[in-house]
Each structure stands twice: as structure tokens, then as C-alpha cells.
Motif scaffolding. Sequence first.
Motif, short mmCIF file in Angstrom:
data_model
loop_
_atom_site.label_atom_id
_atom_site.label_comp_id
_atom_site.label_asym_id
_atom_site.label_seq_id
_atom_site.Cartn_x
_atom_site.Cartn_y
_atom_site.Cartn_z
N SER A 265 2.32 54.41 -11.36
CA SER A 265 2.08 53.35 -12.36
C SER A 265 2.35 51.96 -11.79
O SER A 265 1.91 50.96 -12.35
CB SER A 265 2.94 53.58 -13.61
OG SER A 265 4.32 53.55 -13.28
N LEU A 266 3.07 51.91 -10.66
CA LEU A 266 3.30 50.63 -9.96
C LEU A 266 1.97 49.97 -9.62
O LEU A 266 1.79 48.76 -9.78
CB LEU A 266 4.09 50.89 -8.69
CG LEU A 266 4.53 49.68 -7.86
CD1 LEU A 266 5.95 49.28 -8.24
CD2 LEU A 266 4.50 50.02 -6.37
N ASP A 267 1.01 50.77 -9.16
CA ASP A 267 -0.31 50.26 -8.81
C ASP A 267 -1.08 49.78 -10.03
O ASP A 267 -1.87 48.82 -9.96
CB ASP A 267 -1.14 51.33 -8.11
CG ASP A 267 -0.63 51.68 -6.72
OD1 ASP A 267 0.08 50.85 -6.12
OD2 ASP A 267 -0.94 52.78 -6.24
N MET A 268 -0.84 50.43 -11.17
CA MET A 268 -1.60 50.09 -12.37
C MET A 268 -1.18 48.73 -12.93
O MET A 268 -2.01 47.99 -13.47
CB MET A 268 -1.43 51.19 -13.43
CG MET A 268 -1.88 52.57 -12.95
SD MET A 268 -3.56 52.58 -12.25
CE MET A 268 -4.53 52.19 -13.69
N TRP A 269 0.11 48.40 -12.79
CA TRP A 269 0.56 47.06 -13.20
C TRP A 269 -0.17 46.00 -12.37
O TRP A 269 -0.70 45.03 -12.92
CB TRP A 269 2.07 46.93 -13.00
CG TRP A 269 2.60 45.54 -13.16
CD1 TRP A 269 2.56 44.52 -12.24
CD2 TRP A 269 3.25 44.98 -14.31
NE1 TRP A 269 3.15 43.38 -12.74
CE2 TRP A 269 3.57 43.63 -14.01
CE3 TRP A 269 3.60 45.49 -15.57
CZ2 TRP A 269 4.22 42.79 -14.92
CZ3 TRP A 269 4.24 44.65 -16.47
CH2 TRP A 269 4.55 43.32 -16.15
N ALA A 270 -0.19 46.18 -11.06
CA ALA A 270 -0.85 45.21 -10.17
C ALA A 270 -2.33 45.09 -10.49
O ALA A 270 -2.90 44.00 -10.51
CB ALA A 270 -0.64 45.61 -8.72
N ALA A 271 -2.98 46.23 -10.75
CA ALA A 271 -4.40 46.22 -11.09
C ALA A 271 -4.64 45.47 -12.40
O ALA A 271 -5.61 44.72 -12.54
CB ALA A 271 -4.93 47.65 -11.19
N GLY A 272 -3.74 45.65 -13.36
CA GLY A 272 -3.86 44.95 -14.63
C GLY A 272 -3.72 43.45 -14.46
O GLY A 272 -4.46 42.67 -15.06
N ALA A 273 -2.75 43.03 -13.63
CA ALA A 273 -2.56 41.60 -13.36
C ALA A 273 -3.80 41.01 -12.69
O ALA A 273 -4.22 39.88 -12.99
CB ALA A 273 -1.33 41.38 -12.49
N MET A 274 -4.41 41.77 -11.79
CA MET A 274 -5.66 41.34 -11.14
C MET A 274 -6.79 41.20 -12.15
O MET A 274 -7.58 40.25 -12.10
CB MET A 274 -6.06 42.34 -10.05
CG MET A 274 -5.36 42.15 -8.72
SD MET A 274 -5.76 43.49 -7.57
CE MET A 274 -7.55 43.54 -7.65
N LEU A 275 -6.86 42.16 -13.06
CA LEU A 275 -7.93 42.14 -14.06
C LEU A 275 -7.83 40.89 -14.93
O LEU A 275 -8.85 40.23 -15.20
CB LEU A 275 -7.86 43.41 -14.92
CG LEU A 275 -8.89 43.53 -16.05
CD1 LEU A 275 -10.31 43.46 -15.50
CD2 LEU A 275 -8.67 44.82 -16.83
N VAL A 276 -6.60 40.56 -15.35
CA VAL A 276 -6.41 39.34 -16.15
C VAL A 276 -6.90 38.12 -15.38
O VAL A 276 -7.57 37.25 -15.93
CB VAL A 276 -4.92 39.17 -16.52
CG1 VAL A 276 -4.70 37.82 -17.19
CG2 VAL A 276 -4.48 40.29 -17.45
#
Length: 381
Positions: A265-276
Motif C-alpha cells: 500500500s506504500l506504492d498506492m499512496w505515492a500513485a494517488g499523490a501523483m494522480l492528484v
Amino acid sequence: MAFESNWRSSLGATERYANIEKLRKSIEVKGLSSTGTAHKTAFDIEAEAYNTSESRKAYENACNGIIAAPADLEHPDAIPDTPGILIGKYQDCHHLASGLVAEVYRSKAVALKVITETRDVQPHNPAREVQILTEASHSAIIHLIEKFRDQEGRFVLVFPFMPLTLAKIIGSGSVPESFTRSCFHDLFSALAYLHEHGIIHRDIKPSNLLLKSRSGPAYLSDFGTTWHPTFSAVDEPPNRKVLEVGTTCYRAPEALFGNRSYNTSLDMWAAGAMLVECLRNPPKPLFESRDTSEDGNQLGLILSIFKTLGTPTKETWPEATSFSTPPFEWYQEFPGLSWEELLPGVREDTIDLVKRLVCYESGKRFTAVEALSHQFFISQE
């Protein structure tokens, strides 16, 4: 003229930081400075513009002078006509970028990652990177063509050359939603594959998502700090992982607060920040952060996360009660902003995906498989 003489009073810290971030990305994209010093260079340029400009317009012009869209976005496949260097059997190699442990060169249709730092710089491990890429087989993960030692004995990894990155697209201005949807579909597909095998990439950021063209496809790259359940077990047991992972504003909060048992889930946080960042117009990072080499970078990022999302509590972030450094009883509580404020004009279904990625409790974050099934990837513009 009174307005002109007092123009600095109308310029907030958030606007100044946004210019610093745009400058940093422009500098990195154009290769005007190494990755490690790009933030300092951007800070110096903005500070000079702020201190010497006679008006707000002059300040903006001074900053925007270097933030112009890079020329290689129009001709990404252009090969320099100057002679390059020889690396192994590869001729006319031209420098593209420098990092903490490696330099990247281009030779026609391939990119060469030359390992320049031979000391143990955890969690960087080029040998493990080769193991992971040799084993991996997915269309959205960059393909390792070969590895060898060059004339100087340096370890070299060879990949297909990709002319663009998501960072370059972001640095050129607003990002079309259709492109964002396609790009993140590729990213989540790659992450779904990795996470299924228990692999954590640990450095999800725009510059590590390579693009074949302005319309894609996208390829996940740079596995130098990736955690593998088998290959990493000796150096980093599952409950004793390295905390100094991720880059600047894409670092997940559980690592910032000492949870060495973090998971995919560490990767998913980063991906979400990128998406924003891609959804904002113009693109802008969700959180503010200095370069990881600078003093106070971690505290600054924590403060930015709390101001943006609100200070967490034991009720909103229960898993954090077991962290070595719990985030509670912060000296000041911040209410945070709504996602409607953070993403004005963005559709409700798109905001819903963001909310399910960028949340404190890692167990509540979407997995990559769940993200791929979200309405965001089904709906049309």
C-alpha cells in the motif's frame, strides 16, 4: 505605484513554493542540474527573482523564463549531433540524467544505466534490481535488455530508450484526462503484477514512469530500491524494512512515522499523490517537500500532509498507535482541506478514486486491482 512597491505582501508562501516546484521540474527535465541539486538550484533562482524584481509581473517573468516547455517534448526522439562517449560496445552515448548511485546515457535506441556509486547505499542495490527485472514479465514494466561491465569496470544496465516521462508531461502544462487515464491504467497494471508477487517498488514518482510517446504507453522503471520478499529478505526482513524510501512529496506517512512493516500500500499512496498532481490545472504536487538530502525535509513533509489532509487521530489512523513514532498529540492540530477544495472542478467519481488512495490508514487504501476496476477507468470524457 504603491501596488508595485508592495507586491511581495500579496505573494503567499504557497505560490512561491509552487514556482520553486515548477522550476525544479523544469531544471530536471532540461538536465540543467543533477537530481540531487535541482531543488537547491530552483530555490536559489526563485529567491533571486523575489529579492530583485521590481514588480509581481517581473517576478513571474523571471521564474517563467526557465519554466518554458522543454523542446524535446516536441521532438523527443531527436538524437544529439555531437559525438558521444563509448560505454562497452555502445557508441555515441549521451548523458541524460544523474542520480545518487547512477548516471543514465542514451545510445540511439537504448538507455544505459551506469552504476557510479560502488559503496553500500541502502536500500539501493543494482544486483537486486537485475534479479527483479530478470524475473519480472509484464508489458508495463521496463524491459532489461542486458547487463555488463564497461571498460572502467562499472556495472551497466541496458534498457529500451523511452523519450518521455510523466514528469516531462507534467512540466509542460495541464495534463489531458484521457492521457492521465491511460497512463495510470498502465501504472496500476504494473503495480498489480508486482504486488501480486509481494514486491514493493518504493519509488513511485512521475520521473520513473517512462513514455514511448506523448500518448503512451507508459512503463514503470527504476527498481534500484525495490523490496522483494525473497531477494531482500536477508538485508531487510519483512518487519524491518528500510524507512528512507520514496522521493520528496510522494513518501507515504507510515514510513515517515517509523513503520518498518509497511506493505504494498506504500506504492498506492505515492500513485494517488501523483494522480492528484496530474488532475490539477496547472499540475501541482499535493504536498510540499524539500529534497530528501536537505535538513528538515521529513518534518516539512509531515507538516504539509497534516495541513492538507488534517491532523490524524487514533480514530482516523488506528494502525499508527503501534508505530515506533506515533503521530498523535501533535503540537498543533490542523483541520485539513476538503477534496473539493484540493481538486476544484474535478468530477466526483475521479475524486472518489483519489480518496481511496490517499488516506492515512494503509489497510483502507485501494489495491492496484481495485483501482483498475474503478469507474474512473470506465468513464469517458
